[in-house]
Write a protein that holds these residues in place. Structure first.
Motif, short mmCIF file in Angstrom:
data_model
loop_
_atom_site.label_atom_id
_atom_site.label_comp_id
_atom_site.label_asym_id
_atom_site.label_seq_id
_atom_site.Cartn_x
_atom_site.Cartn_y
_atom_site.Cartn_z
N SER A 33 0.81 -1.23 0.00
CA SER A 33 0.00 0.00 0.00
C SER A 33 0.84 1.27 0.00
O SER A 33 0.33 2.37 -0.19
CB SER A 33 -0.89 0.05 1.25
N PHE A 34 2.16 1.10 0.27
CA PHE A 34 3.07 2.24 0.27
C PHE A 34 3.94 2.22 -0.98
O PHE A 34 4.96 2.89 -1.04
CB PHE A 34 3.93 2.20 1.55
N HIS B 167 -4.79 -5.03 1.92
CA HIS B 167 -5.43 -5.99 2.83
C HIS B 167 -6.90 -5.66 3.04
O HIS B 167 -7.54 -6.21 3.93
CB HIS B 167 -4.68 -6.03 4.16
N ASP B 168 -7.42 -4.75 2.23
CA ASP B 168 -8.81 -4.33 2.38
C ASP B 168 -9.30 -3.86 1.02
O ASP B 168 -8.56 -3.23 0.26
CB ASP B 168 -8.88 -3.19 3.41
N GLU C 87 -11.62 0.73 2.28
CA GLU C 87 -10.75 1.83 2.72
C GLU C 87 -9.32 1.67 2.19
O GLU C 87 -8.68 2.64 1.81
CB GLU C 87 -10.71 1.88 4.24
N GLY C 88 -8.83 0.44 2.18
CA GLY C 88 -7.44 0.19 1.78
C GLY C 88 -7.18 0.48 0.32
O GLY C 88 -6.05 0.75 -0.08
N GLY D 96 -8.97 2.86 -1.27
CA GLY D 96 -9.47 4.21 -1.51
C GLY D 96 -10.88 4.24 -2.10
O GLY D 96 -11.22 5.15 -2.85
N TYR E 223 -4.46 9.78 -3.99
CA TYR E 223 -3.76 8.52 -3.67
C TYR E 223 -3.62 7.64 -4.91
O TYR E 223 -2.54 7.10 -5.19
CB TYR E 223 -4.53 7.77 -2.57
N MET F 292 -5.47 -8.20 -4.03
CA MET F 292 -5.32 -8.47 -2.60
C MET F 292 -4.47 -9.68 -2.25
O MET F 292 -4.53 -10.15 -1.11
CB MET F 292 -6.73 -8.57 -1.96
N PRO G 57 -8.67 -9.82 5.54
CA PRO G 57 -9.19 -9.18 4.34
C PRO G 57 -10.51 -9.79 3.87
O PRO G 57 -11.43 -9.08 3.47
CB PRO G 57 -8.08 -9.40 3.30
N SER H 36 -13.29 -8.79 6.13
CA SER H 36 -13.54 -7.33 6.11
C SER H 36 -14.41 -6.94 4.91
O SER H 36 -15.29 -6.08 5.04
CB SER H 36 -12.21 -6.56 6.15
N GLN I 24 -5.37 -0.51 10.39
CA GLN I 24 -6.04 -0.42 9.09
C GLN I 24 -5.27 0.58 8.24
O GLN I 24 -4.98 1.69 8.70
CB GLN I 24 -7.49 0.06 9.31
N VAL I 25 -4.92 0.19 7.02
CA VAL I 25 -4.25 1.13 6.12
C VAL I 25 -5.34 1.84 5.29
O VAL I 25 -6.15 1.20 4.64
CB VAL I 25 -3.25 0.41 5.19
N VAL I 26 -5.34 3.17 5.40
CA VAL I 26 -6.31 3.99 4.65
C VAL I 26 -5.52 4.98 3.79
O VAL I 26 -4.80 5.82 4.33
CB VAL I 26 -7.26 4.74 5.60
N LEU I 27 -5.62 4.86 2.49
CA LEU I 27 -4.88 5.73 1.56
C LEU I 27 -3.39 5.79 1.93
O LEU I 27 -2.80 6.87 1.96
CB LEU I 27 -5.48 7.15 1.55
N GLY I 28 -2.83 4.64 2.21
CA GLY I 28 -1.39 4.57 2.49
C GLY I 28 -0.98 5.06 3.85
O GLY I 28 0.21 5.24 4.12
#
Lengths: 314, 314
Positions: free
Chosen positions: A164-165, A214-215, A218-219, A221, A238, A252, B116, B119, B172-176
């Motif tokens: 995600s990064f 992992h989502d 939200e993960g 966007g 993003y 995923m 995941p 979720s 939780q990762v949200v928009l990085g």
């Protein structure tokens, strides 16, 4: 065709070199009297794994059990194998965790959704290939994804699987400590797949980075989950950053798939079709028939690759 | 029994107070013309969600699709509902991602394995309850787990859902960006379930912390995966530390389940049976019939709770 398939299905592997065997990276396994592959409902004492799986050369995995059954039936036809496709049975019928189908030298397995789900399958699948003494195996994840700046229906061959990064790495927690693993995939396999895509009419294909989250909401966007704390602008910012980092699709499972195959020295590729362009929306509202056709595209590509490798086409 | 069930199944909710409605935490949803719950194959335009689901009071979720169908059939018998259990159909039959069964005021849904996977289901399930204007809903995860210092077959009611570092939180990762969420569960619900367990003969039950990992093998300190880089002693040291931190069982979904229910103000509990004692081994080699019986135990407990709440038993 028959003699070529017979070659790959033979049990005499004496002409292979030792390096190409499937390695597990666990010194404890040798001392175990029995290994129960719990989520496959298979085991070393209850099943003759070398006899059942020793000739496997291609393992194709995807999220949906129905899709992986369809793929098994499709590859059966493509390889021109004898027998009725309706007779292809789920080897893991004793459990509903995963489905598994064997068609000649091809194994088709479902893995559910998300990193933990595919990781359980990968542990047991790699042990299965090891117990079965398989050699020269290529692995493919054939999946679905959200596209980033690509028209829906585009097949993306993964260059780098990123988190995600946007980093090409996978974080694994082992006994409460975080370990970083490389998500390097086989460059040669990706290039060979890209070449195959040019030989198939009407198969829009791109090579690019695949972001693994992992989502789904939200993960990635999305603005349409049960929870959302960001604006449309923040979402697009993003996704644009992802695009600038070379990301062309989001799914995923790719990072752990790449990481585990890399550690075990298995040649692996990720081939996912995009179901939508995330710059244009979040909901998947394309008609069902169109989505079904999209989902077949990675199957066509990998099938073409397998047929070339088996010498069934030039 | 009939009038009691009719009460809970009625569509006139005017006597409920506003606070008990199911809340989504997403300001964007109100402006959407349609909401497609893609992984359920349901939508606000294609389905009358208030009519289909408006009377739901209890949502029970678990990993396996077969197990959640069995639970639906079991609760149908327990509630003494009319009709044949064989007629209980999968509402999500149009997709193989999840299975969903409705039995009177009870919804039974499968969620696959790992954070995941559950979720995605939770996002769409919470939106479903919201669109259907459900009120006063209790949620239960009824699952399987590895026990820590408990005899196999023990039912664990989760006090705190903790991560691999024994912290009661979910990342939780949200928009990085990493966001930390509380995994607080409903204390009252856990106590009520513990009371129920004392009313059922031969149901060994404990209350304790549940550790949620993102991996079944390395993440849970198993020595029998395809990858393992630690010794038996290091594994046992980690499991003993977990025990000291109050962990009594390990599974793969509880933290995100607790976190999302907490954010949305939903009363939730986690009830998992242990299939083995991890101090004594890693492989699940208990006979199939015994495992099947173990897996029914959380169902008995939650069924007892539901029957008490509906006034079917004292």
């Amino acid at each position: 065709m028959a003699p070529i398939l017979l070659n790959t299905m033979g049990t005499d592997h004496s002409d292979y070199i030792e390096e190409e065997v499937v390695h597990v990276k666990n010194p404890h396994l040798d001392s175990m009297e029995e290994d129960i592959l719990y989520h496959f409902d298979l085991g070393t004492k209850t099943h003759n794994l070398p006899e059942m799986f020793g000739d496997i050369k291609f393992v194709c995995v995807g999220g949906s059990a129905n899709r992986m059954r369809s793929f098994a039936q499709f590859i059966h036809q493509e390889l021109g194998l004898p027998g009725d496709v309706a007779d292809i049975m789920d080897i893991c019928a004793g459990t509903d965790r995963y489905s598994m189908y064997k068609v000649g030298p091809v194994l088709s397995i479902s893995h559910g959704m998300g990193v933990p789900s595919i990781s359980i399958m990968l542990h047991e699948m790699i042990k299965l290939l090891h117990h079965a003494r398989c050699r020269d195996v290529n692995l493919f994840r054939i999946g679905t994804s959200g596209g980033v700046g690509l028209a829906p229906g585009t097949v993306v061959i993964t260059d780098k699987a990123v988190d995600s990064f946007f980093q090409p790495q996978f974080e694994q927690v082992v006994l409460g400590k975080v370990i970083i693993r490389s998500t390097e995939l086989d460059k040669g396999l990706a290039e060979e797949l890209l070449q195959c895509s040019t030989e198939i009419p009407n198969l829009p294909t791109a090579i690019g980075n695949t972001m693994c989250t992992h989502d789904f909401y939200e993960g990635q966007g999305r603005l349409d989950g049960a929870l959302c704390s960001f604006s449309t602008e923040e979402k697009l910012e993003y996704l644009h950053k992802a695009y600038e980092a070379g990301v062309r699709n989001i799914e995923m499972e790719s990072t752990v798939f790449a990481a585990m195959c890399h550690v075990c020295g298995l040649k692996a590729a990720v081939v996912c079709v995009t179901l939508l362009n995330r710059f244009e929306g979040d909901q998947i509202n394309t008609p069902h028939e169109v989505l079904l056709e999209y989902q077949q595209r990675p199957q066509w590509l990998v099938s073409h690759f397998i047929k070339k490798r088996l010498g069934l086409i030039q």
